[in-house]
Design a protein around this motif. Structure first.
Motif, PDB file in Angstrom:
ATOM      1  N   UNK A   9       0.806  -1.087  -0.045  1.00  0.00           N
ATOM      2  CA  UNK A   9       0.157   0.020  -0.077  1.00  0.00           C
ATOM      3  C   UNK A   9       0.814   1.207  -0.070  1.00  0.00           C
ATOM      4  N   UNK A  10       1.940   1.160   0.576  1.00  0.00           N
ATOM      5  CA  UNK A  10       2.890   2.532   0.792  1.00  0.00           C
ATOM      6  C   UNK A  10       4.323   2.149   1.339  1.00  0.00           C
ATOM      7  N   UNK A  11       5.187   2.689   0.696  1.00  0.00           N
ATOM      8  CA  UNK A  11       6.586   2.417   1.160  1.00  0.00           C
ATOM      9  C   UNK A  11       6.953   2.806   2.522  1.00  0.00           C
ATOM     10  N   UNK A  12       7.733   2.046   3.267  1.00  0.00           N
ATOM     11  CA  UNK A  12       8.214   2.506   4.548  1.00  0.00           C
ATOM     12  C   UNK A  12       9.120   3.593   4.238  1.00  0.00           C
ATOM     13  N   UNK A  13       9.014   4.741   5.048  1.00  0.00           N
ATOM     14  CA  UNK A  13      10.025   5.739   4.720  1.00  0.00           C
ATOM     15  C   UNK A  13      10.596   6.261   6.170  1.00  0.00           C
TER      16      UNK A  13
END
Length: 104
Positions: A81-85
């Protein structure tokens, strides 16, 4: 970055080139390429992708084959769903690597 380098069968592979090729696809919003431990090759290439809509792994592989050497084509595509940043916006590839199970 040297620490992101993938060593597959004794060949050094830098993820940037693979990530750039995948970002050419309209459905790919974000991508991170990492190495997964492999008993024979050392590492194999896995791409984590954030997409708008469905992702066809075979179509992505075919696209990669048109612009990359065969040994640089990811063997697996994982949709997230989203990149860990981190706080400065850098993708945390160590977090992505931790999600991978080594090939037996």
């Amino acid at each position: 970055r040297a620490k992101d380098m993938i060593i597959r069968g004794g060949i050094n592979i830098y993820p940037d080139e693979i990530e750039a090729a995948l970002l050419q696809r309209a459905e790919i919003v974000d991508v991170a390429v990492v190495g997964r431990t492999h008993p024979d090759l050392g590492e194999e290439i896995v791409a984590f992708v954030v997409a708008n809509g469905a992702v066809d792994a075979e179509a992505l592989k075919a696209h990669c084959r048109t612009s990359l050497a065969a040994y640089k084509v990811p063997v697996d595509f994982i949709t997230i769903a989203a990149m860990p940043r981190n706080q400065s916006g850098k993708i945390l590839k160590n977090v992505l690597r931790a999600r991978l199970a080594p090939v037996p």
